[in-house]
Design a protein around this motif. Structure first.
Motif, PDB file in Angstrom:
ATOM      1  N   ASP A 299       0.851  -1.180   0.000  1.00  0.00           N
ATOM      2  CA  ASP A 299       0.000   0.000   0.000  1.00  0.00           C
ATOM      3  C   ASP A 299       0.891   1.234   0.000  1.00  0.00           C
ATOM      4  N   TYR A 300       0.373   2.321  -0.553  1.00  0.00           N
ATOM      5  CA  TYR A 300       1.090   3.580  -0.614  1.00  0.00           C
ATOM      6  C   TYR A 300       0.462   4.591   0.346  1.00  0.00           C
ATOM      7  N   VAL A 301       1.259   5.606   0.678  1.00  0.00           N
ATOM      8  CA  VAL A 301       0.761   6.688   1.522  1.00  0.00           C
ATOM      9  C   VAL A 301       1.196   8.033   0.958  1.00  0.00           C
ATOM     10  N   LEU A 302       0.411   9.057   1.295  1.00  0.00           N
ATOM     11  CA  LEU A 302       0.876  10.432   1.210  1.00  0.00           C
ATOM     12  C   LEU A 302       1.261  10.839   2.623  1.00  0.00           C
ATOM     13  N   GLU A 303       2.360  11.581   2.749  1.00  0.00           N
ATOM     14  CA  GLU A 303       2.805  11.987   4.078  1.00  0.00           C
ATOM     15  C   GLU A 303       3.273  13.424   4.069  1.00  0.00           C
ATOM     16  N   GLY A 304       2.929  14.144   5.123  1.00  0.00           N
ATOM     17  CA  GLY A 304       3.427  15.491   5.334  1.00  0.00           C
ATOM     18  C   GLY A 304       4.021  15.594   6.726  1.00  0.00           C
ATOM     19  N   ASN A 305       5.167  16.227   6.835  1.00  0.00           N
ATOM     20  CA  ASN A 305       5.822  16.395   8.133  1.00  0.00           C
ATOM     21  C   ASN A 305       5.916  17.874   8.491  1.00  0.00           C
ATOM     22  N   ILE A 306       5.524  18.184   9.718  1.00  0.00           N
ATOM     23  CA  ILE A 306       5.535  19.549  10.229  1.00  0.00           C
ATOM     24  C   ILE A 306       6.608  19.639  11.304  1.00  0.00           C
ATOM     25  N   ASN A 307       7.401  20.710  11.268  1.00  0.00           N
ATOM     26  CA  ASN A 307       8.538  20.828  12.181  1.00  0.00           C
ATOM     27  C   ASN A 307       8.140  21.109  13.620  1.00  0.00           C
ATOM     28  N   TYR A 308       7.167  21.995  13.813  1.00  0.00           N
ATOM     29  CA  TYR A 308       6.865  22.460  15.174  1.00  0.00           C
ATOM     30  C   TYR A 308       5.366  22.398  15.462  1.00  0.00           C
ATOM     31  N   THR A 309       4.982  21.396  16.248  1.00  0.00           N
ATOM     32  CA  THR A 309       3.606  21.330  16.747  1.00  0.00           C
ATOM     33  C   THR A 309       3.671  21.238  18.271  1.00  0.00           C
ATOM     34  N   GLY A 310       3.923  20.054  18.831  1.00  0.00           N
ATOM     35  CA  GLY A 310       4.079  19.951  20.271  1.00  0.00           C
ATOM     36  C   GLY A 310       5.212  20.821  20.798  1.00  0.00           C
ATOM     37  N   ALA A 311       6.226  21.068  19.959  1.00  0.00           N
ATOM     38  CA  ALA A 311       7.349  21.919  20.369  1.00  0.00           C
ATOM     39  C   ALA A 311       6.907  23.348  20.658  1.00  0.00           C
ATOM     40  N   VAL A 312       5.789  23.773  20.084  1.00  0.00           N
ATOM     41  CA  VAL A 312       5.265  25.110  20.374  1.00  0.00           C
ATOM     42  C   VAL A 312       4.855  25.202  21.842  1.00  0.00           C
ATOM     43  N   ILE A 313       4.285  24.125  22.369  1.00  0.00           N
ATOM     44  CA  ILE A 313       3.885  24.105  23.776  1.00  0.00           C
ATOM     45  C   ILE A 313       5.126  24.164  24.660  1.00  0.00           C
ATOM     46  N   SER A 314       6.185  23.457  24.268  1.00  0.00           N
ATOM     47  CA  SER A 314       7.457  23.521  25.015  1.00  0.00           C
ATOM     48  C   SER A 314       8.027  24.933  24.972  1.00  0.00           C
ATOM     49  N   TRP A 315       7.904  25.604  23.830  1.00  0.00           N
ATOM     50  CA  TRP A 315       8.382  26.987  23.689  1.00  0.00           C
ATOM     51  C   TRP A 315       7.622  27.915  24.634  1.00  0.00           C
ATOM     52  N   LEU A 316       6.315  27.733  24.706  1.00  0.00           N
ATOM     53  CA  LEU A 316       5.501  28.536  25.628  1.00  0.00           C
ATOM     54  C   LEU A 316       5.959  28.362  27.071  1.00  0.00           C
ATOM     55  N   LYS A 317       6.317  27.135  27.418  1.00  0.00           N
ATOM     56  CA  LYS A 317       6.694  26.812  28.802  1.00  0.00           C
ATOM     57  C   LYS A 317       8.147  27.179  29.109  1.00  0.00           C
ATOM     58  N   ASP A 318       9.071  26.752  28.265  1.00  0.00           N
ATOM     59  CA  ASP A 318      10.489  26.847  28.602  1.00  0.00           C
ATOM     60  C   ASP A 318      11.154  28.134  28.140  1.00  0.00           C
ATOM     61  N   ASP A 319      10.720  28.675  27.026  1.00  0.00           N
ATOM     62  CA  ASP A 319      11.420  29.822  26.449  1.00  0.00           C
ATOM     63  C   ASP A 319      10.776  31.168  26.800  1.00  0.00           C
ATOM     64  N   VAL A 320       9.473  31.286  26.565  1.00  0.00           N
ATOM     65  CA  VAL A 320       8.816  32.558  26.893  1.00  0.00           C
ATOM     66  C   VAL A 320       8.105  32.507  28.233  1.00  0.00           C
TER      67      VAL A 320
END
Length: 493
Positions: A299-320
């Motif tokens: 079987d074949y797939v289409l795939e898309g990868n996003i760099n920052y999703t859960g990491a945005v929550i980490s940014w909210l907590k750890d960086d800003v």
């Protein structure tokens, strides 16, 4: 304990996860062990293949001993793995020639930039379904051949093995008797022709690799060889399931029919749609790969990868430091103004699918005098759902399939606000399972299928919480068009 068990091994970026599944596919036990993240002064990210192998054997041993399992009742093994981490090793000794290059590491960018390699970009896409990139193993393996002392000379004498972590573990667990990979992992190397289902000689030669020296490619539920984990088991058992981690999650979610789609919410996100047995080359910014080979069919797939999703929550907590823990975000989102048009574009290091703009910069757009902490937190949470919707809409256009249901997994799926907003903005049901170990589960299921232990009724085991769209259509389109306008502000081409 008694009965027939499957051992599932998930080899991720951070460590080794070993799980025990019973004859009904239920998870009975789990054991985890991290490995080192080796980062040098140049920012290169590496793993020690030998450490990964030792951790695998030791973690299996610890689980069996701590659970008091009769090792004679183990029927087989399934392996899932991070797909792009790459290494080379000596064919006779089985020892790595150097550390593995981790998927995050871009040291092979100069390989892709060479005129002779860059000139293959269109050919690579047409044959492999992937865009030319140092993210994939082809250039990583080429870099190792060129930069590890003695590697090129050994390769010229056909004394080198190449592989992703699945192939490495299979080779070592079988004491060098088996040199194999599965269709899902092969399709992510950028060396495999996904239409002809074989290593592509022209592309391999372009990266300086002899295709005759690459691993045998097999169905994902094949017998990949036998192991006793260095004498731990009473008798050797077959490694009967191998899948790349995202593919394992797709199978674990039961996405076995065309149009079924899953999203893994992690640091970034992998969105994958099963498109059946006919490949489609994307024209909307996602890639094409093989889902798996099962029961003699691919079987074949289409795939898309996003760099920052859960990491945005980490940014909210750890960086800003706008939040102290991820659990707070649900309340802040609920407190925010309901009619604002604030958007956060998390292009910390450019944008991934479907935009592929490495020069894009992040932005908070739509600030007015009423914008406060709650609105900013909500914009950050909502950007996760918007990005995923972008990818799913692109896939729908490529495949001509209208998505009615999205199956999800990963830590951020615990956020009820995010899941409801995802359903609203996508205008589709969102199903959250009661298990987080989908990659390992998929590999164990493949092993169970190959051994005749499981059938497709096993997909009914997962219990799911269902979110359905509640947002007015006019509001949905207004919000989404605002997002698209914000995206346009940061794109550089």
């Amino acid at each position: 304990m008694s009965g027939k068990y499957i051992i599932g091994i998930d080899q991720s970026t951070q460590g080794t996860k070993v799980m025990l599944f019973d004859e009904k596919g239920r998870i009975l036990a789990r054991k985890d062990k991290p490995h080192r993240q080796i980062i040098n002064e140049q920012g290169w990210v590496s793993h020690d293949g030998e450490e990964i192998y030792r951790n695998t054997v030791n973690t299996v041993k610890a689980l069996i001993q701590e659970e008091g399992i009769d090792s004679g009742a183990i029927a087989g093994v399934g392996i899932s793995n991070q797909r792009e981490t790459s290494l080379i090793w000596d064919k006779s000794t089985g020892k790595p020639l150097d550390y593995a290059i981790v998927w995050q590491c871009s040291r092979a960018a100069n390989v892709c930039a060479r005129a002779e390699v860059a000139g293959m970009a269109e050919l690579v896409h047409k044959k492999t379904g992937l865009k030319l990139s140092p993210y994939f193993p082809a250039s990583k393996l080429a870099w190792l051949l060129e930069n590890v002392p003695g590697a090129k000379e050994k390769a010229d004498r056909h004394e080198v093995c190449y592989g992703t972590i699945d192939t490495w573990l299979i080779y070592r667990l079988t004491e060098g008797r088996s040199y194999k990979t599965d269709y899902s992992n092969a399709s992510r190397t950028q060396l495999f022709n996904i239409f002809d289902l074989k290593w592509d000689e022209e592309i391999c030669r372009g990266f300086g690799i002899d295709p005759a020296d690459l691993a045998q490619v097999c169905d994902s539920d094949s017998n990949f060889g036998e192991t006793d984990f260095e004498g731990l088991l009473k008798a050797p058992v077959p490694i009967h399931g191998v899948l790349g981690d995202s593919h394992g999650a797709l199978l674990g979610q039961g996405c076995v029919q065309p149009g079924m789609i899953k999203t893994t919410y992690g640091t970034g996100s992998s969105i994958m749609m099963n498109i059946g047995q006919k490949p489609i080359l994307s024209t909307h910014g996602v890639v094409t790969s093989l889902a798996w080979g099962l029961n003699g069919k691919v079987d074949y797939v289409l795939e898309g990868n996003i760099n920052y999703t859960g990491a945005v929550i980490s940014w909210l907590k750890d960086d800003v430091q706008l939040i102290q823990n991820p659990g707070e975000t649900k309340d802040w989102c609920s407190q925010a103004r309901q009619d604002d048009h604030l958007y956060f574009i998390p292009a910390f290091t450019g944008l991934g699918a479907p935009y592929w703009d490495s020069e894009a910069c992040g932005m908070l757009w739509g600030i007015d005098r009423t914008t406060g902490k709650a609105e900013i937190v909500r914009a950050c949470i909502e950007c996760i759902a918007y990005q995923i919707t972008d990818v799913i809409r692109a896939m729908s256009q490529d495949a001509g399939i209208s998505v009615q249901e999205l199956r999800v997994d990963g830590g951020p799926t615990k956020n009820a606000y995010l899941m409801q907003f995802q359903s609203d903005i996508l205008n589709a049901a969102v199903l959250v399972p009661d298990s987080e170990a989908l990659s390992c589960m998929g590999a164990a299921y493949a092993a169970g299928f190959g051994l005749g232990l499981y059938d497709e009724k096993i997909f009914d085991l997962l219990k799911r919480e269902k979110y359905e769209p509640k947002m007015d259509e006019t509001i949905r389109e207004d919000k989404y068009q605002g997002w698209k306008q914000a995206i346009q502000k940061v794109l550089t081409h």
